[in-house]
Design a protein around this motif. Sequence first.
Motif, PDB file in Angstrom:
ATOM      1  N   GLU A   1       0.824  -1.211   0.000  1.00  0.00           N
ATOM      2  CA  GLU A   1       0.000   0.000   0.000  1.00  0.00           C
ATOM      3  C   GLU A   1       0.855   1.256   0.000  1.00  0.00           C
ATOM      4  O   GLU A   1       0.497   2.286  -0.595  1.00  0.00           O
ATOM      5  CB  GLU A   1      -0.955   0.006   1.198  1.00  0.00           C
ATOM      6  CG  GLU A   1      -0.276   0.061   2.552  1.00  0.00           C
ATOM      7  CD  GLU A   1      -1.174  -0.416   3.683  1.00  0.00           C
ATOM      8  OE1 GLU A   1      -1.770   0.448   4.356  1.00  0.00           O
ATOM      9  OE2 GLU A   1      -1.272  -1.647   3.889  1.00  0.00           O
ATOM     10  N   ALA A   2       2.020   1.200   0.674  1.00  0.00           N
ATOM     11  CA  ALA A   2       2.935   2.341   0.670  1.00  0.00           C
ATOM     12  C   ALA A   2       3.525   2.555  -0.714  1.00  0.00           C
ATOM     13  O   ALA A   2       3.686   3.693  -1.175  1.00  0.00           O
ATOM     14  CB  ALA A   2       4.046   2.126   1.693  1.00  0.00           C
ATOM     15  N   GLU A   3       3.845   1.455  -1.392  1.00  0.00           N
ATOM     16  CA  GLU A   3       4.416   1.553  -2.734  1.00  0.00           C
ATOM     17  C   GLU A   3       3.388   2.077  -3.735  1.00  0.00           C
ATOM     18  O   GLU A   3       3.725   2.859  -4.632  1.00  0.00           O
ATOM     19  CB  GLU A   3       4.959   0.194  -3.141  1.00  0.00           C
ATOM     20  CG  GLU A   3       6.183  -0.212  -2.315  1.00  0.00           C
ATOM     21  CD  GLU A   3       6.543  -1.680  -2.447  1.00  0.00           C
ATOM     22  OE1 GLU A   3       5.836  -2.412  -3.194  1.00  0.00           O
ATOM     23  OE2 GLU A   3       7.523  -2.105  -1.804  1.00  0.00           O
ATOM     24  N   VAL A   4       2.137   1.672  -3.583  1.00  0.00           N
ATOM     25  CA  VAL A   4       1.073   2.186  -4.451  1.00  0.00           C
ATOM     26  C   VAL A   4       0.952   3.695  -4.296  1.00  0.00           C
ATOM     27  O   VAL A   4       0.843   4.441  -5.289  1.00  0.00           O
ATOM     28  CB  VAL A   4      -0.279   1.500  -4.132  1.00  0.00           C
ATOM     29  CG1 VAL A   4      -1.438   2.241  -4.801  1.00  0.00           C
ATOM     30  CG2 VAL A   4      -0.260   0.052  -4.584  1.00  0.00           C
ATOM     31  N   LEU A   5       0.989   4.174  -3.065  1.00  0.00           N
ATOM     32  CA  LEU A   5       0.900   5.614  -2.820  1.00  0.00           C
ATOM     33  C   LEU A   5       2.098   6.338  -3.426  1.00  0.00           C
ATOM     34  O   LEU A   5       1.937   7.373  -4.089  1.00  0.00           O
ATOM     35  CB  LEU A   5       0.819   5.892  -1.321  1.00  0.00           C
ATOM     36  CG  LEU A   5       0.827   7.378  -0.925  1.00  0.00           C
ATOM     37  CD1 LEU A   5      -0.391   8.104  -1.509  1.00  0.00           C
ATOM     38  CD2 LEU A   5       0.862   7.541   0.592  1.00  0.00           C
ATOM     39  N   ALA A   6       3.304   5.819  -3.189  1.00  0.00           N
ATOM     40  CA  ALA A   6       4.500   6.469  -3.710  1.00  0.00           C
ATOM     41  C   ALA A   6       4.446   6.586  -5.225  1.00  0.00           C
ATOM     42  O   ALA A   6       4.789   7.629  -5.803  1.00  0.00           O
ATOM     43  CB  ALA A   6       5.743   5.693  -3.271  1.00  0.00           C
ATOM     44  N   LYS A   7       4.013   5.530  -5.894  1.00  0.00           N
ATOM     45  CA  LYS A   7       3.945   5.556  -7.354  1.00  0.00           C
ATOM     46  C   LYS A   7       2.871   6.531  -7.837  1.00  0.00           C
ATOM     47  O   LYS A   7       3.033   7.173  -8.889  1.00  0.00           O
ATOM     48  CB  LYS A   7       3.700   4.145  -7.877  1.00  0.00           C
ATOM     49  CG  LYS A   7       4.901   3.227  -7.668  1.00  0.00           C
ATOM     50  CD  LYS A   7       4.592   1.775  -8.001  1.00  0.00           C
ATOM     51  CE  LYS A   7       5.801   0.891  -7.695  1.00  0.00           C
ATOM     52  NZ  LYS A   7       5.504  -0.552  -7.930  1.00  0.00           N
ATOM     53  N   ARG A   8       1.780   6.641  -7.100  1.00  0.00           N
ATOM     54  CA  ARG A   8       0.735   7.614  -7.483  1.00  0.00           C
ATOM     55  C   ARG A   8       1.235   9.046  -7.362  1.00  0.00           C
ATOM     56  O   ARG A   8       0.850   9.919  -8.147  1.00  0.00           O
ATOM     57  CB  ARG A   8      -0.511   7.410  -6.607  1.00  0.00           C
ATOM     58  CG  ARG A   8      -1.625   8.421  -6.885  1.00  0.00           C
ATOM     59  CD  ARG A   8      -2.926   8.026  -6.233  1.00  0.00           C
ATOM     60  NE  ARG A   8      -2.930   8.167  -4.798  1.00  0.00           N
ATOM     61  CZ  ARG A   8      -3.243   9.290  -4.158  1.00  0.00           C
ATOM     62  NH1 ARG A   8      -3.551  10.396  -4.841  1.00  0.00           N
ATOM     63  NH2 ARG A   8      -3.256   9.326  -2.843  1.00  0.00           N
ATOM     64  N   LEU A   9       2.103   9.288  -6.381  1.00  0.00           N
ATOM     65  CA  LEU A   9       2.607  10.641  -6.145  1.00  0.00           C
ATOM     66  C   LEU A   9       3.752  11.024  -7.077  1.00  0.00           C
ATOM     67  O   LEU A   9       4.148  12.188  -7.122  1.00  0.00           O
ATOM     68  CB  LEU A   9       3.075  10.775  -4.691  1.00  0.00           C
ATOM     69  CG  LEU A   9       2.008  10.591  -3.618  1.00  0.00           C
ATOM     70  CD1 LEU A   9       2.614  10.757  -2.228  1.00  0.00           C
ATOM     71  CD2 LEU A   9       0.862  11.579  -3.813  1.00  0.00           C
ATOM     72  N   ASP A  10       4.276  10.046  -7.812  1.00  0.00           N
ATOM     73  CA  ASP A  10       5.435  10.295  -8.664  1.00  0.00           C
ATOM     74  C   ASP A  10       4.988  10.961  -9.963  1.00  0.00           C
ATOM     75  O   ASP A  10       4.855  10.327 -11.008  1.00  0.00           O
ATOM     76  CB  ASP A  10       6.167   8.989  -8.951  1.00  0.00           C
ATOM     77  CG  ASP A  10       7.537   9.218  -9.580  1.00  0.00           C
ATOM     78  OD1 ASP A  10       7.940  10.386  -9.721  1.00  0.00           O
ATOM     79  OD2 ASP A  10       8.204   8.225  -9.919  1.00  0.00           O
ATOM     80  N   VAL A  11       4.764  12.270  -9.873  1.00  0.00           N
ATOM     81  CA  VAL A  11       4.304  13.046 -11.024  1.00  0.00           C
ATOM     82  C   VAL A  11       5.280  14.192 -11.266  1.00  0.00           C
ATOM     83  O   VAL A  11       6.121  14.507 -10.416  1.00  0.00           O
ATOM     84  CB  VAL A  11       2.886  13.600 -10.788  1.00  0.00           C
ATOM     85  CG1 VAL A  11       1.879  12.473 -10.654  1.00  0.00           C
ATOM     86  CG2 VAL A  11       2.846  14.500  -9.544  1.00  0.00           C
ATOM     87  N   LYS A  12       5.175  14.813 -12.408  1.00  0.00           N
ATOM     88  CA  LYS A  12       6.050  15.918 -12.766  1.00  0.00           C
ATOM     89  C   LYS A  12       5.967  17.024 -11.734  1.00  0.00           C
ATOM     90  O   LYS A  12       4.875  17.413 -11.302  1.00  0.00           O
ATOM     91  CB  LYS A  12       5.666  16.458 -14.147  1.00  0.00           C
ATOM     92  CG  LYS A  12       6.608  17.542 -14.658  1.00  0.00           C
ATOM     93  CD  LYS A  12       6.216  17.989 -16.054  1.00  0.00           C
ATOM     94  CE  LYS A  12       7.169  19.072 -16.548  1.00  0.00           C
ATOM     95  NZ  LYS A  12       6.814  19.532 -17.926  1.00  0.00           N
ATOM     96  N   GLY A  13       7.115  17.515 -11.311  1.00  0.00           N
ATOM     97  CA  GLY A  13       7.163  18.586 -10.328  1.00  0.00           C
ATOM     98  C   GLY A  13       7.366  18.109  -8.909  1.00  0.00           C
ATOM     99  O   GLY A  13       7.547  18.916  -8.004  1.00  0.00           O
ATOM    100  N   ARG A  14       7.325  16.791  -8.697  1.00  0.00           N
ATOM    101  CA  ARG A  14       7.555  16.248  -7.354  1.00  0.00           C
ATOM    102  C   ARG A  14       8.666  15.197  -7.430  1.00  0.00           C
ATOM    103  O   ARG A  14       8.692  14.378  -8.330  1.00  0.00           O
ATOM    104  CB  ARG A  14       6.284  15.624  -6.777  1.00  0.00           C
ATOM    105  CG  ARG A  14       6.513  15.001  -5.389  1.00  0.00           C
ATOM    106  CD  ARG A  14       5.251  14.360  -4.818  1.00  0.00           C
ATOM    107  NE  ARG A  14       4.226  15.348  -4.561  1.00  0.00           N
ATOM    108  CZ  ARG A  14       3.062  15.409  -5.196  1.00  0.00           C
ATOM    109  NH1 ARG A  14       2.779  14.522  -6.134  1.00  0.00           N
ATOM    110  NH2 ARG A  14       2.181  16.337  -4.919  1.00  0.00           N
TER     111      ARG A  14
END
Length: 325
Positions: free
Chosen positions: A267-280
Amino acid sequence: MAFSLGFFAYLSLKIRATLLRIVFKLQNRRPFRQHQLLAAQIPVTKKRVRIPSRDPGRFIVADVYYPHSLSNSPTAAAPVLVNWHGSGWVLPYHGSDALFCARVAHEANIVVVDADYRKGPEHPHPATFYDVEDTLRWVGSKTPSSSSAALPRFDTTRVAVSGFSAGACEALIAGSVLRKTLSHLVTIVAIVAIYPPADLTLASTARTVPRPVNPLPTFMLDLFMDSYIPDRSQRADPKASPAHVAEEDFAGVVVVVTADGDTLAPEAEVLAKRLDVKGRRVVLTEVKGVGHGFDKGGVEGGREWKAREEAYGVAVEELRRALEV
């Protein structure tokens, strides 16, 4: 209408939580002491402070770590990391991150505030959220309480948050929900979350990994959740569950450390991958061959010791970069 747990349901949780606290205290006496001794060898200054809470007459205990170099520069404002310990929102483990806090203070040359918070079942959600918020308000105040007058000045434009397990969940919330609401007081630029739970709506039986290492038993996970948020309808509350926070609310740097033997890792990895967007900047590190709480204990040169060095090294490096030190 407010949720009411009921006397007998609360009594059952209270008894089971108390027994679990006793068992954990006995089991973890040695590694806890080991961490304290290792932390004491690091050249930092540690001060115990009492942070005013929103409740009259009640304070939040915190330990403040800072390198000796900052003691010699009382007028310089230093960047700050606020840390919250693991607990399952039940166990009284404040101080268990002493080694991490001392090392970050020394190696990153920053102030670290290691803050306690209230636990369930005595103080269910949102009590923890309020304590996290009150701690950040104190950090953002221009004049910290008189009991901490000797502390270095805080640079409130360079603040990071971190935590372990339940504390990592709180750090993710602090670096997103509270980052927005307290932006006039503190600028939270980075989050470091080490083996966090991220989606509190998941059933304990749904948390699995291919090669578990000393996994947290489902009965324990259920006890933690029932003690922390007995009202299941509140488990999707963004103030409790980072997976349900809008991605744009998170800080510009997010560091997530997981263990491949930890059933909370997916679940932590799912969140991290969702947050991995341009600008972050998102740094997702998976340490191998260890489970939840891998950094607590372990012998020098062993698997847990190496995993701890890897995780702490990533944290220090990314904090230095994010806080520009």
